[in-house]
Scaffold this motif. Structure first.
Motif, PDB file in Angstrom:
ATOM      1  N   ASP A 112      14.618 -21.081 -18.638  1.00  0.00           N
ATOM      2  CA  ASP A 112      14.201 -20.496 -19.785  1.00  0.00           C
ATOM      3  C   ASP A 112      15.373 -20.412 -20.738  1.00  0.00           C
ATOM      4  O   ASP A 112      16.509 -19.734 -20.302  1.00  0.00           O
ATOM      5  N   TYR A 113      15.269 -20.893 -21.961  1.00  0.00           N
ATOM      6  CA  TYR A 113      16.515 -21.031 -22.799  1.00  0.00           C
ATOM      7  C   TYR A 113      16.096 -20.124 -24.179  1.00  0.00           C
ATOM      8  O   TYR A 113      15.024 -20.310 -24.818  1.00  0.00           O
ATOM      9  N   HIS A 114      16.979 -19.138 -24.347  1.00  0.00           N
ATOM     10  CA  HIS A 114      16.619 -18.068 -25.505  1.00  0.00           C
ATOM     11  C   HIS A 114      17.703 -18.206 -26.451  1.00  0.00           C
ATOM     12  O   HIS A 114      18.895 -18.044 -26.100  1.00  0.00           O
ATOM     13  N   LEU A 115      17.119 -18.583 -27.788  1.00  0.00           N
ATOM     14  CA  LEU A 115      17.999 -18.453 -28.772  1.00  0.00           C
ATOM     15  C   LEU A 115      18.360 -17.157 -29.206  1.00  0.00           C
ATOM     16  O   LEU A 115      19.706 -16.831 -29.824  1.00  0.00           O
ATOM     17  N   SER A 116      17.762 -16.110 -29.011  1.00  0.00           N
ATOM     18  CA  SER A 116      17.903 -14.712 -29.234  1.00  0.00           C
ATOM     19  C   SER A 116      17.939 -13.812 -28.020  1.00  0.00           C
ATOM     20  O   SER A 116      17.012 -14.025 -27.087  1.00  0.00           O
ATOM     21  N   ALA A 117      18.913 -12.872 -27.613  1.00  0.00           N
ATOM     22  CA  ALA A 117      18.861 -11.945 -26.558  1.00  0.00           C
ATOM     23  C   ALA A 117      17.811 -11.093 -26.691  1.00  0.00           C
ATOM     24  O   ALA A 117      17.261 -10.601 -25.689  1.00  0.00           O
TER      25      ALA A 117
END
Length: 186
Positions: A112-117
């Protein structure tokens, strides 16, 4: 049996076949590599993480074709600069089919890749087949990451494959020349 019209992945299988491979427990000599791969895909590499690679190792995925240790380091050190968080949702070491040597490690994973924490869910979840080919010393010489277990086209796949390979090499070159090879510190 695989159809001749289907591109086989690095395991020599169709995506449907590799997705059916069963899980196994890693051997003792694979444990360091498994730990390092988890660190890389969790965006938490340390200098010792990269000790699994031979100096001339190649990393290949749908975005990049990185040749040599410095390019491989740059590729993975770029992840925390692009994504606020990466999280491994599923990680399975797979039994090798008869055509794959025991020295090769196959891994099925979802990341899972998140741009925002602060985002509740990942921007993108990627399922991929990792094929880690090792030399006689146990170092990874080729690390192939195939999204959805599907082969990414390269130069030997004709004209569009040549264009795709050139784009991947350019991406690796740009990343390699702009990203510090020193792993990020937390």
């Amino acid at each position: 049996m695989s159809s001749s019209n289907t591109l086989l992945n690095a395991a020599g299988l169709t995506p449907e076949e590799s997705k059916k491979l069963t899980e196994r427990t890693p051997s003792r000599d694979e444990e360091k590599i498994i730990k390092a791969i988890r660190e890389l895909y969790s965006s938490q590499p340390t200098e010792s993480t990269y000790e699994i690679y031979a100096p001339d190792a190649v990393f290949h995925d749908g975005i990049s074709y990185a040749e040599g240790m410095d390019c491989v380091k740059a590729h993975f050190n770029a992840l925390p600069k692009i994504f606020a968080k990466t999280r491994i949702l599923r990680f399975r070491v797979l039994n090798n089919p008869p055509n794959i040597p025991e020295s090769t490690i196959l891994i099925d994973q979802d990341v899972d890749y998140h741009l925002s924490a602060s985002s509740a869910s990942g921007i993108k979840t990627l399922t991929s087949l990792l094929t880690l080919e090792r030399n006689p010393q146990g170092q990874v010489i080729r690390h192939t990451d195939e999204f959805d277990h599907s082969r990414s086209r390269m130069a030997d796949d004709g004209f569009l494959g040549k264009i795709n390979e050139a784009r991947k090499r350019l991406t690796a070159s740009v990343v390699g020349s702009t990203i510090d090879k020193t792993p990020p510190t937390n």
